[in-house]
Motif scaffolding. Structure first.
Motif, PDB file in Angstrom:
ATOM      1  N   HIS A   1      13.169   2.062  15.554  1.00 23.49           N
ATOM      2  CA  HIS A   1      13.779   2.748  14.566  1.00 23.49           C
ATOM      3  C   HIS A   1      14.695   2.062  13.661  1.00 23.49           C
ATOM      4  N   GLY A   2      14.548   2.097  12.412  1.00 22.83           N
ATOM      5  CA  GLY A   2      15.489   1.512  11.350  1.00 22.83           C
ATOM      6  C   GLY A   2      15.020   0.093  11.021  1.00 22.83           C
ATOM      7  N   GLN A   3      13.886  -0.664  11.674  1.00 20.72           N
ATOM      8  CA  GLN A   3      13.639  -2.055  11.706  1.00 20.72           C
ATOM      9  C   GLN A   3      12.969  -1.825  10.120  1.00 20.72           C
ATOM     10  N   THR A   4      13.263  -3.139   9.572  1.00 21.41           N
ATOM     11  CA  THR A   4      12.853  -3.393   8.146  1.00 21.41           C
ATOM     12  C   THR A   4      11.385  -3.702   8.408  1.00 21.41           C
ATOM     13  N   VAL A   5      10.369  -2.882   7.376  1.00 20.03           N
ATOM     14  CA  VAL A   5       9.071  -3.134   7.504  1.00 20.03           C
ATOM     15  C   VAL A   5       8.144  -3.510   6.360  1.00 20.03           C
ATOM     16  N   GLY A   6       8.983  -3.398   5.349  1.00 20.99           N
ATOM     17  CA  GLY A   6       8.416  -3.759   3.883  1.00 20.99           C
ATOM     18  C   GLY A   6       9.643  -3.717   2.700  1.00 20.99           C
TER      19      GLY A   6
ATOM     20  N   GLY B   1      18.502   8.367   2.454  1.00 13.16           N
ATOM     21  CA  GLY B   1      18.425   8.685   3.747  1.00 13.16           C
ATOM     22  C   GLY B   1      18.278   7.651   4.756  1.00 13.16           C
ATOM     23  N   GLY B   2      18.584   6.405   4.146  1.00 11.80           N
ATOM     24  CA  GLY B   2      18.517   5.300   5.308  1.00 11.80           C
ATOM     25  C   GLY B   2      19.625   4.163   5.116  1.00 11.80           C
ATOM     26  N   ASN B   3      19.425   3.171   5.374  1.00  6.71           N
ATOM     27  CA  ASN B   3      20.475   2.001   5.217  1.00  6.71           C
ATOM     28  C   ASN B   3      20.054   1.363   3.931  1.00  6.71           C
ATOM     29  N   GLU B   4      20.394   1.710   2.728  1.00  4.52           N
ATOM     30  CA  GLU B   4      19.797   1.276   1.456  1.00  4.52           C
ATOM     31  C   GLU B   4      20.115  -0.187   1.285  1.00  4.52           C
ATOM     32  N   ARG B   5      19.110  -1.049   1.181  1.00  3.93           N
ATOM     33  CA  ARG B   5      19.240  -2.613   0.893  1.00  3.93           C
ATOM     34  C   ARG B   5      18.374  -2.859  -0.124  1.00  3.93           C
ATOM     35  N   ILE B   6      18.989  -3.824  -1.041  1.00  3.23           N
ATOM     36  CA  ILE B   6      18.263  -4.323  -2.054  1.00  3.23           C
ATOM     37  C   ILE B   6      18.357  -6.013  -2.048  1.00  3.23           C
ATOM     38  N   GLY B   7      17.183  -6.583  -1.966  1.00  2.00           N
ATOM     39  CA  GLY B   7      17.136  -7.926  -1.717  1.00  2.00           C
ATOM     40  C   GLY B   7      15.384  -8.302  -1.929  1.00  2.00           C
ATOM     41  N   GLY B   8      15.115  -8.678  -2.925  1.00  4.96           N
ATOM     42  CA  GLY B   8      13.696  -9.271  -3.065  1.00  4.96           C
ATOM     43  C   GLY B   8      13.065  -7.784  -3.115  1.00  4.96           C
ATOM     44  N   GLY B   9      13.534  -7.045  -3.817  1.00  4.35           N
ATOM     45  CA  GLY B   9      13.315  -5.402  -4.210  1.00  4.35           C
ATOM     46  C   GLY B   9      13.940  -4.509  -3.058  1.00  4.35           C
ATOM     47  N   VAL B  10      13.667  -3.259  -3.060  1.00  6.97           N
ATOM     48  CA  VAL B  10      14.414  -2.351  -2.147  1.00  6.97           C
ATOM     49  C   VAL B  10      13.501  -2.432  -0.605  1.00  6.97           C
ATOM     50  N   GLN B  11      14.387  -2.845   0.315  1.00  2.89           N
ATOM     51  CA  GLN B  11      13.927  -2.800   1.545  1.00  2.89           C
ATOM     52  C   GLN B  11      13.701  -1.543   2.228  1.00  2.89           C
ATOM     53  N   LEU B  12      12.581  -1.498   2.977  1.00  4.94           N
ATOM     54  CA  LEU B  12      12.224  -0.112   3.551  1.00  4.94           C
ATOM     55  C   LEU B  12      12.348  -0.289   5.146  1.00  4.94           C
TER      56      LEU B  12
ATOM     57  N   GLU C   1      13.604   6.031   4.539  1.00  3.44           N
ATOM     58  CA  GLU C   1      14.031   6.334   3.444  1.00  3.44           C
ATOM     59  C   GLU C   1      13.261   7.118   2.387  1.00  3.44           C
ATOM     60  N   ALA C   2      13.722   8.112   1.596  1.00  3.37           N
ATOM     61  CA  ALA C   2      13.173   8.809   0.609  1.00  3.37           C
ATOM     62  C   ALA C   2      13.298   7.796  -0.660  1.00  3.37           C
ATOM     63  N   VAL C   3      11.857   7.807  -1.234  1.00  2.00           N
ATOM     64  CA  VAL C   3      11.946   6.800  -2.407  1.00  2.00           C
ATOM     65  C   VAL C   3      11.806   7.519  -3.664  1.00  2.00           C
ATOM     66  N   HIS C   4      12.088   6.826  -4.673  1.00  2.00           N
ATOM     67  CA  HIS C   4      12.216   7.655  -6.066  1.00  2.00           C
ATOM     68  C   HIS C   4      11.656   6.441  -7.284  1.00  2.00           C
ATOM     69  N   VAL C   5      11.113   6.671  -7.980  1.00  2.00           N
ATOM     70  CA  VAL C   5      10.614   5.623  -9.086  1.00  2.00           C
ATOM     71  C   VAL C   5      10.819   6.707 -10.463  1.00  2.00           C
ATOM     72  N   PRO C   6      11.783   6.235 -10.902  1.00  2.00           N
ATOM     73  CA  PRO C   6      12.202   6.825 -12.309  1.00  2.00           C
ATOM     74  C   PRO C   6      11.054   6.829 -13.328  1.00  2.00           C
ATOM     75  N   PRO C   7      11.124   7.455 -14.392  1.00  3.36           N
ATOM     76  CA  PRO C   7      10.017   7.689 -15.511  1.00  3.36           C
ATOM     77  C   PRO C   7       9.746   6.398 -16.234  1.00  3.36           C
TER      78      PRO C   7
ATOM     79  N   ARG D   1       8.940  10.186   1.072  1.00  5.34           N
ATOM     80  CA  ARG D   1       8.943   9.124   1.994  1.00  5.34           C
ATOM     81  C   ARG D   1       7.855   8.341   1.464  1.00  5.34           C
ATOM     82  N   ALA D   2       7.886   7.053   1.858  1.00  8.68           N
ATOM     83  CA  ALA D   2       6.482   6.131   1.832  1.00  8.68           C
ATOM     84  C   ALA D   2       5.752   6.238   2.994  1.00  8.68           C
ATOM     85  N   VAL D   3       4.657   6.594   2.998  1.00  8.43           N
ATOM     86  CA  VAL D   3       3.744   6.623   4.312  1.00  8.43           C
ATOM     87  C   VAL D   3       3.223   5.104   4.267  1.00  8.43           C
ATOM     88  N   LEU D   4       3.292   4.679   5.439  1.00  9.20           N
ATOM     89  CA  LEU D   4       3.132   3.294   5.821  1.00  9.20           C
ATOM     90  C   LEU D   4       1.685   3.203   6.595  1.00  9.20           C
TER      91      LEU D   4
END
Length: 366
Positions: free
Chosen positions: A323-328, A188-199, A262-268, A307-310
């Protein structure tokens, strides 16, 4: 479970730690206290109001340090109010006798962070907050400082959570890319991975006039941390609506509830944690409560991505979020074993499938 399997310990291993004496408490765990990859920590019978936050440093124990810093004792047996702007130290009901290969980290519970209650765990001979070294044997203490709302707590209230790990559990960005391709960690966002998943932040909502966040009101009422759904949200929060451009000016030292794009998913087979502050993205802190359990946003546990509530607080200067700014960043760790129960599987998980949402203490916004 094999003794040499590295990773975050799941619910069944935490239960075993109570049985083998690695976790010690006069009271047996209560329903819902052991989560898929963490343990809620219970307040003891007494809170000490102190002059300032501290680590033990050269003093051998927290109680020794309290001799010089405590102002007065507060009995929590029948419930007591912890006031804003004050710092309290509370011995916890759980203590630890960790094996030499098990360490731990702590965090505020999600509901605690969404109340802007600054909570950290400290230990004897501690050199860092929320960090328990491998092999630690001793008591645990909660440092509690309500920043916006006064709170009513009592013996047994659960404000903090602890996660146990064996060995190295953090996974690399290269491996995270593989996990994302297989399990779709964010959508649901601009998926980016670097130092973890960027939100990134969602300030568009569903268009102009839509709700995009909440700002905490000052001089509001008292919140009972053990009473979900007991409080009227508009007595404590000012809704924020998108009026024009999808942006928000954060006022210094104000507290906001916002939501990720983004909507977040943590697999089992994994657990995740939000990096609480990143100076590279601005002078503000995001997400006091950083643990995301296995199954968060997972379809088999009733989620479709959540979603990750911030929880956001600006520091020192006004700061414009767009809107769309990387925050974590959300970092992922492997589990040592798949949990017997996932987040959302009938264990009182309050935030599965969430969008923008206040803590469980508030009724639904009309």
């Amino acid at each position: 479970m094999a003794a040499d399997v590295s990773g975050i310990l799941p619910v069944q291993a935490i239960e075993q730690m109570f049985d083998d004496g690695s976790i010690v408490s006069d009271q047996a765990p209560v329903d819902g206290q052991i989560q898929p990859a963490s343990l809620d920590l219970r307040l003891g019978a007494t809170a000490y109001r102190v002059r300032a936050s501290f680590l033990t440093g050269p003093d051998p124990t927290v109680l020794k340090k309290l001799e010089n810093l405590k102002l007065h004792k507060v009995d929590l047996a029948q419930g007591a109010v912890l006031e804003t702007g004050c710092v309290y130290i509370v011995p916890l009901q759980e203590s630890l006798v960790l094996p030499a290969d098990i360490s731990a980290t702590a965090n505020p519970k999600s509901s605690t962070g969404r109340l802007d209650v600054f909570t950290r765990v400290i230990t004897d001979q501690g050199v860092a907050f929320d960090t328990v070294p491998a092999g630690y044997a001793g008591p645990l203490y909660a440092e509690i400082s309500p920043l916006t709302f006064p709170i009513l707590v009592r013996t047994g209230s659960r404000l903090s959570q602890i996660r146990f790990r064996r060995g190295e559990s953090l996974i690399s960005d290269q491996f995270l890319q593989m996990v994302h391709r297989e399990h779709t960690l964010v959508t649901g966002g601009n998926e980016r991975i670097g130092g973890g998943v960027q939100l990134s932040i969602d300030l568009e909502g569903s268009g102009k006039g839509s709700l995009v966040g909440y700002r905490a009101k000052h001089h509001s009422g008292l919140i009972d941390v053990d009473k979900p759904g007991a409080h009227a949200p508009l007595d404590f929060w000012e809704p924020i609506y998108r009026r024009g451009a999808a942006e928000l000016i954060l006022d210094p030292n104000e507290f906001y509830i916002l939501v990720s794009q983004e909507a977040v998913h943590v697999p089992p087979d994994y657990a995740a944690e939000m990096v609480p502050f990143d100076a590279l993205v601005g002078e503000f802190r995001v997400h006091y409560a950083g643990f995301f359990d296995p199954g968060f946003g997972h379809s088999s546990a009733g989620g479709v991505g959540s979603r990750a509530v911030l929880e956001v607080r600006s520091h020192d200067v006004p700061f414009i979020l767009e809107h769309g700014q990387t925050v974590g960043r959300l970092v992922y760790e492997k589990m040592s074993q798949r949990p017997a129960t996932l987040y959302g599987e009938g264990i009182g998980s309050n935030y599965q499938g969430q969008a923008l949402k206040l803590s469980k203490h508030f009724r639904a916004v009309d």
